[in-house]
Design a protein around this motif. Structure first.
Motif, PDB file in Angstrom:
ATOM      1  N   PRO A 127       0.843  -1.203   0.000  1.00  0.00           N
ATOM      2  CA  PRO A 127       0.000   0.000   0.000  1.00  0.00           C
ATOM      3  C   PRO A 127       0.875   1.249   0.000  1.00  0.00           C
ATOM      4  O   PRO A 127       1.964   1.255   0.599  1.00  0.00           O
ATOM      5  N   PRO A 128       0.475   2.319  -0.652  1.00  0.00           N
ATOM      6  CA  PRO A 128       1.306   3.533  -0.740  1.00  0.00           C
ATOM      7  C   PRO A 128       1.805   4.026   0.612  1.00  0.00           C
ATOM      8  O   PRO A 128       2.960   4.451   0.736  1.00  0.00           O
ATOM      9  N   GLU A 129       0.954   3.942   1.639  1.00  0.00           N
ATOM     10  CA  GLU A 129       1.348   4.459   2.952  1.00  0.00           C
ATOM     11  C   GLU A 129       2.406   3.572   3.627  1.00  0.00           C
ATOM     12  O   GLU A 129       3.067   3.996   4.576  1.00  0.00           O
ATOM     13  N   ALA A 130       2.573   2.327   3.151  1.00  0.00           N
ATOM     14  CA  ALA A 130       3.537   1.411   3.763  1.00  0.00           C
ATOM     15  C   ALA A 130       4.889   1.427   3.060  1.00  0.00           C
ATOM     16  O   ALA A 130       5.867   0.882   3.580  1.00  0.00           O
ATOM     17  N   ARG A 131       4.965   2.047   1.897  1.00  0.00           N
ATOM     18  CA  ARG A 131       6.206   1.970   1.108  1.00  0.00           C
ATOM     19  C   ARG A 131       7.348   2.740   1.762  1.00  0.00           C
ATOM     20  O   ARG A 131       8.491   2.283   1.751  1.00  0.00           O
ATOM     21  N   GLU A 132       7.045   3.908   2.297  1.00  0.00           N
ATOM     22  CA  GLU A 132       8.105   4.695   2.922  1.00  0.00           C
ATOM     23  C   GLU A 132       8.727   3.949   4.094  1.00  0.00           C
ATOM     24  O   GLU A 132       9.947   3.933   4.256  1.00  0.00           O
ATOM     25  N   GLU A 133       7.883   3.331   4.907  1.00  0.00           N
ATOM     26  CA  GLU A 133       8.414   2.581   6.051  1.00  0.00           C
ATOM     27  C   GLU A 133       9.212   1.377   5.578  1.00  0.00           C
ATOM     28  O   GLU A 133      10.270   1.060   6.136  1.00  0.00           O
ATOM     29  N   ALA A 134       8.736   0.702   4.544  1.00  0.00           N
ATOM     30  CA  ALA A 134       9.467  -0.447   4.015  1.00  0.00           C
ATOM     31  C   ALA A 134      10.812  -0.006   3.449  1.00  0.00           C
ATOM     32  O   ALA A 134      11.835  -0.676   3.647  1.00  0.00           O
ATOM     33  N   ALA A 135      10.826   1.136   2.758  1.00  0.00           N
ATOM     34  CA  ALA A 135      12.086   1.649   2.207  1.00  0.00           C
ATOM     35  C   ALA A 135      13.047   2.013   3.333  1.00  0.00           C
ATOM     36  O   ALA A 135      14.256   1.736   3.251  1.00  0.00           O
ATOM     37  N   ARG A 136      12.513   2.629   4.383  1.00  0.00           N
ATOM     38  CA  ARG A 136      13.362   2.996   5.523  1.00  0.00           C
ATOM     39  C   ARG A 136      13.994   1.762   6.150  1.00  0.00           C
ATOM     40  O   ARG A 136      15.194   1.746   6.476  1.00  0.00           O
ATOM     41  N   GLN A 137      13.203   0.696   6.311  1.00  0.00           N
ATOM     42  CA  GLN A 137      13.730  -0.524   6.908  1.00  0.00           C
ATOM     43  C   GLN A 137      14.774  -1.178   6.005  1.00  0.00           C
ATOM     44  O   GLN A 137      15.789  -1.696   6.483  1.00  0.00           O
ATOM     45  N   TRP A 138      14.539  -1.143   4.701  1.00  0.00           N
ATOM     46  CA  TRP A 138      15.517  -1.671   3.759  1.00  0.00           C
ATOM     47  C   TRP A 138      16.858  -0.953   3.931  1.00  0.00           C
ATOM     48  O   TRP A 138      17.918  -1.578   4.023  1.00  0.00           O
ATOM     49  N   VAL A 139      16.797   0.378   3.935  1.00  0.00           N
ATOM     50  CA  VAL A 139      18.013   1.185   4.020  1.00  0.00           C
ATOM     51  C   VAL A 139      18.730   0.920   5.343  1.00  0.00           C
ATOM     52  O   VAL A 139      19.957   0.738   5.381  1.00  0.00           O
ATOM     53  N   GLU A 140      17.979   0.890   6.432  1.00  0.00           N
ATOM     54  CA  GLU A 140      18.586   0.688   7.745  1.00  0.00           C
ATOM     55  C   GLU A 140      19.287  -0.662   7.829  1.00  0.00           C
ATOM     56  O   GLU A 140      20.405  -0.765   8.344  1.00  0.00           O
ATOM     57  N   ARG A 141      18.641  -1.705   7.318  1.00  0.00           N
ATOM     58  CA  ARG A 141      19.272  -3.038   7.326  1.00  0.00           C
ATOM     59  C   ARG A 141      20.527  -3.048   6.470  1.00  0.00           C
ATOM     60  O   ARG A 141      21.554  -3.606   6.851  1.00  0.00           O
ATOM     61  N   GLU A 142      20.446  -2.411   5.312  1.00  0.00           N
ATOM     62  CA  GLU A 142      21.551  -2.484   4.370  1.00  0.00           C
ATOM     63  C   GLU A 142      22.787  -1.737   4.864  1.00  0.00           C
ATOM     64  O   GLU A 142      23.911  -2.222   4.730  1.00  0.00           O
TER      65      GLU A 142
END
Length: 639
Positions: A142-157
């Motif tokens: 969902p559009p509202e979940a993408r920013e949080e998912a992107a943030r988690q991706w970046v933080e893990r990486e």
């Protein structure tokens, strides 16, 4: 002259040698390859070709410091260098992939790995291949979940560990947020490049993407000079005398300086056990008016704006710590010749700058005092920081911060831009990683003023301290601009460390904080000598082998490893052997206290005891439960 010495002599002169299908290729700055030298080289061609085939390329001094830091904390992310950009428009993913591959091909430092031979690291440049790229499509969310998912991706990486032995040392991640919006994250280990290198990478990436997007081969011109050339040149120049005349002068100037700062630490601190979290930052801005005051003060004192800003920072630190003698590290570019300006790699050097605040000097006097010290430090800017540490504080060569726990830098690098044709590119704030220093200040010229970021390691220094330093920094600059005859005490009031639960906490070079009680009845006490324990005897044998001591010499159990001739790399060998031989894992932050046989043996015995007690407890629990377990569960527990 042996071929090793002859090769080192050529490299020190700037001669670069390479084996091209059995032919010896020579290159050098203008005027170096005289007819006489060429004739000499030609006479020893076969020896040189054989040496090139067998030699192992050493690490540069900056690389060696970073390699040791990684061995200390292989899971840490303090030396991860991420850059995050948002891309808007019709991105061509295939063109981006080809552009990344082209940049990866051009810059050897991005595909260099660091294996060891007999415990010492060397550089191996891997053959060109595809740049490590991960692509993730988040459009199903969902559009509202993408920013949080992107943030988690970046933080893990950005926190994902690097393996310097096998690589890669550069990783790319492309996140798709919608049809015309992407996030590109590039994460390098610092050993693969410094701040200047980032601008080169992004410039070449933009050029290569533009070519690939237009259907042209995205092939940047090859570099005539490689980072390995610099590493060999630096080692050859300093092979017999790492310090040189200027380095020896700096050692005399820095000897006796304190290597710790008495800064307030968090009240819940457990010294030596906490892993460093991400850095906390406090930002201040000097608008155009106050910045003009800084420049006017610099003109008045005939110093640089850097000196004015550094003086204010040092004055506030000294006031906060109640210290009248402090060391502050300041990074410099470290590219000694113009030919290295287009090479990606780690060239930066750290200059330890000693600031003496004794005598309650006026700011005008202090500015001139700091200016003299800065000029002296810059005269020795090419002396490797590690060489200074080895001479000034040999027992701290293995520490994460051997001399300077506070740093200051004035950004003078080219602006970071990502020119990708056809796309609107926005540079996003860099993801936070673990702090490199207890306290760091970075000033960046911005719109006629300065943006200044104060960064602290919250495991070692309170965030309130960062705010106090930031506030004092602005007040000192304002006061000095109004009246350079004022002293720091005139502006900030009486100096003195702030107590934390009845004690002061000194951030020392161990990478942890230590408490300093107001008095001690047993300072300097040592345990009486006695027979060696079995663990001590095993360590003494290894000590003797690693340090090449005579067979009839038994090291004193209280002698410091570095004082006996050890170095950082030998200590990594020692610790690896200890953990393997005894089947234990020693916490990284305890290493600073284990530099003698007695301390290390005690830690080993404690760790072995804890391990065995834990195993006994596990076995006892298994015996209690055995009657209730199925055969399959029993096998799992036994394994």
């Amino acid at each position: 002259m042996t071929i090793e010495d002859y090769y080192a002599d050529l490299v020190a002169r700037g001669v670069r040698l390479a084996d091209e299908d059995g032919r010896l290729r020579c290159a050098a700055p203008a005027g170096v390859l005289t007819d006489a030298l060429l004739k000499e080289v030609s006479a020893r061609k076969d020896e040189l070709l054989a040496h090139l085939a067998e030699r192992r390329v050493p690490l540069s001094y900056p690389q060696e410091q970073l390699w040791v830091a990684h061995r200390l904390d292989p899971a840490g992310c303090a030396y991860h260098e991420p850059v995050l950009v948002e891309l808007e428009g019709l991105l061509q993913p295939t063109a981006l992939r080809r552009a990344l591959d082209a940049v990866y091909h051009r810059h050897e430092a991005l595909r260099t790995v660091y294996p060891t031979h007999r415990g010492r690291p060397h550089q191996v440049v891997l053959e060109p291949g595809p740049c490590p790229l991960t692509v993730a499509d988040l459009t199903d969310l969902p559009p509202e979940a993408r920013e949080e998912a992107a943030r988690q991706w970046v933080e893990r990486e950005v926190r994902r560990p690097f393996d310097l032995t096998t690589g890669p040392v550069l990783r790319a991640v492309l996140l798709t947020l919608d049809a015309e919006r992407y996030r590109l994250l590039l994460t390098r280990h610092h050993i693969a490049g410094d701040g200047w290198s980032l601008g080169l990478l992004l410039r070449d990436l933009g050029d290569a993407y533009g070519a690939a997007r237009s259907g042209r081969p995205p092939t940047p011109p090859p570099n005539d000079v490689r980072y390995t050339d610099f590493a060999e040149w630096q080692r050859a120049v300093r092979r017999r005398d790492p310090l040189g005349t200027r380095g020896a002068e700096r050692v005399r100037a820095l000897r006796g300086a304190p290597v710790g700062l008495r800064l307030p630490a968090p009240e819940d601190l457990a010294p030596g056990t906490r892993e460093a979290p991400v850095a906390r930052t406090v930002d201040v801005r000097l608008e155009a008016g106050p910045a003009a005051g800084v420049r006017a003060l610099a003109d008045h004192a005939r110093v640089t704006p850097f000196t004015v800003l550094l003086t204010a920072y040092a004055a506030v630190l000294g006031h906060c710590c109640d210290q009248d003698d402090i060391l502050i590290g300041s990074p410099v570019a470290g590219r000694p010749r113009a030919e290295y300006e287009d090479v990606v790699g780690t060239f930066a050097n750290l200059l330890p700058i000693r600031v003496r605040l004794d005598g309650d000097p006026s700011l005008d006097t202090l500015l001139r005092r700091v200016h003299t010290e800065v000029m002296d430090a810059l005269e020795a800017r090419d002396v490797p920081f590690g060489a200074l540490v080895a001479e000034i504080a040999p027992g701290r060569r293995f520490d994460a911060e051997p001399l300077c726990q506070a740093t200051f830098s004035l950004q003078n690098l080219p602006s970071t831009e990502v020119p990708l044709p056809g796309l609107r590119v926005t540079l996003l704030p860099a993801p936070q990683v673990a702090p490199k220093h207890a306290l760091a200040a970075i000033a960046t010229p911005s719109d006629g003023g300065y943006a200044v970021t104060f960064s602290v390691d919250p495991a070692r220094v309170t965030e309130e301290t960062a705010r106090a330093v930031a506030d004092g920094f602005v007040r000192v600059l304002s006061g000095a601009a109004a009246d350079p005859g004022l002293t720091v005490a005139d502006i900030l009031g009486p100096a003195g460390p702030r107590p934390v639960q009845g004690h002061t906490v000194a951030v020392d070079a161990t990478g942890a904080a230590r408490t300093e009680p107001s008095h001690s009845d047993s300072a300097g006490a040592t345990a009486p000598a006695g027979p060696m324990t079995p663990t001590q005897r095993r360590l003494a044998e290894l000590w003797r082998d690693l340090l090449a001591l005579p067979e009839d010499v038994t090291p004193d159990v209280h002698a410091n490893f570095f004082d006996l001739g050890g170095d950082s790399i030998k200590l990594t060998q020692l610790l690896a052997w200890v953990m393997d031989a005894f089947g234990i894992d020693l916490p990284v932050r305890r290493i600073h206290a284990l530099l003698d046989i007695a301390s290390l043996a005690s830690a080993i015995d404690d760790a072995v005891k804890d391990r065995d007690e834990a195993a006994d407890a596990t076995l006892a629990a298994l015996v209690r439960d055995v009657e209730e377990l199925t055969e399959e569960e029993l096998r799992k527990r036994l394994s």
